[in-house]
Design an enzyme around this catalytic site. Structure first.
Site, PDB file in Angstrom:
ATOM      1  N   LYS A   1      -1.691  -1.515  -3.865  1.00 35.60           N
ATOM      2  CA  LYS A   1      -2.569  -0.366  -3.955  1.00 35.60           C
ATOM      3  C   LYS A   1      -1.846   0.785  -4.036  1.00 35.60           C
ATOM      4  CE  LYS A   1      -5.994   1.771  -0.948  1.00 35.60           C
ATOM      5  NZ  LYS A   1      -7.007   1.837   0.348  1.00 35.60           N
TER       6      LYS A   1
ATOM      7  N   TYR B   1       0.972  -1.215  -0.019  1.00 39.32           N
ATOM      8  CA  TYR B   1      -0.234   0.090   0.150  1.00 39.32           C
ATOM      9  C   TYR B   1       1.213   1.362  -0.124  1.00 39.32           C
ATOM     10  CZ  TYR B   1      -3.747   3.200   1.649  1.00 39.32           C
ATOM     11  OH  TYR B   1      -4.655   4.220   1.559  1.00 39.32           O
TER      12      TYR B   1
END
Length: 259
Positions: A102, A74
């Site tokens: 992400k 992320y």
């Protein structure tokens, strides 16, 4: 988290958020979620202490070696103060159980370089709803979404249209949803999405009250009083209804018909 996994029952993957700026503690968290039935881990880049690119690589490599769960990186530099650069993601993508990222850098040049250089089977997911359509146009495979909490069917349809190659339909839906994407930044996240969900719960509770169903059985804590058909007309009921957070989200005319 175990309850989420039980409710999902294999129909959709359950991804546990496991991150931090202490590598040993993150590994402990990964071990803790493993027996709960989760399918993967979402792990944010270490925040505050701003590691180097080599430090980021070593952190995520240590996590990958400590668990057999698939890991989604992320990258959200605006919140962590550290940016996982494309070259580092490419190095990490060579580790078998690091399967995706992400991506929420908001830097189109970086995102294009990332999509250009990662292996074909490495999943790049938008980390920002407003970037879903542009990034999927460039090769991303979907989004880890905030707005899907409020409009899950529409966000799912947007990604499905893109995966089916129906770009014109997806573009129209993207612009239809854009006011809602923006509304989720009117206040510090996650305040807007929680406000929206509170209002949606209020509406649902009003409908359930016709059948004397207690909303707290499904959504504990949103409404502290047991709800029945008389509650909404009472002074206490009206006071509690008015206490739901509305702010600018409820006043935004552009949202008419979106939720």
């Amino acid at each position: 988290m175990r309850r989420f996994a039980e409710l999902a029952a294999g129909r959709v993957p359950v991804v546990a958020g496991v991150g931090g700026n202490n590598t040993a503690h993150v590994i402990e968290l990964a071990h803790a979620v493993r027996p709960l039935g989760v399918d993967a881990i979402l792990s944010v880049a270490p925040y505050y202490n701003r590691p180097t690119q080599e430090g980021l690589f070593q952190h995520f490599q240590a996590l990958a070696q400590a668990t057999d769960l698939p890991i989604i990186l992320y990258n959200v530099p605006s919140r962590t103060g550290s940016n996982i650069e494309p070259q580092t993601v490419v190095r990490l993508a060579a580790i078998p159980n690091i399967v995706g990222v992400k991506e929420a850098s908001g830097n189109l040049e970086q995102q294009m370089e990332l999509l250009r250089t990662v292996p074909p089977d490495f999943r790049v997911l938008s980390g920002d709803d407003s970037w879903t359509f542009p990034l999927m146009s460039l090769g991303a495979v979907g989004v880890i979404s905030v707005v899907s909490n409020e409009a899950p069917d529409r966000v799912a349809r947007l990604t499905r249209l893109m995966r089916e190659g129906r770009q014109a339909d997806a573009r129209k839906l993207h612009f239809d949803l854009l006011p809602l994407f923006r509304a989720n930044f009117y206040e510090t996240k996650p305040i807007p999405v929680k406000a929206a969900l509170a209002m949606m719960t209020q509406s649902l509770a009003r409908e359930w009250a016709r059948y004397n169903i207690n909303v707290n059985a499904i959504c504990p804590g949103y409404i502290e009083t047991e709800i029945n058909s008389d509650w909404f007309g009472s002074e206490g009921g009206q006071k509690q209804i008015k206490s739901f957070p509305r702010r600018r989200l409820a006043q935004e005319r552009d949202l008419d018909g979106v939720l």
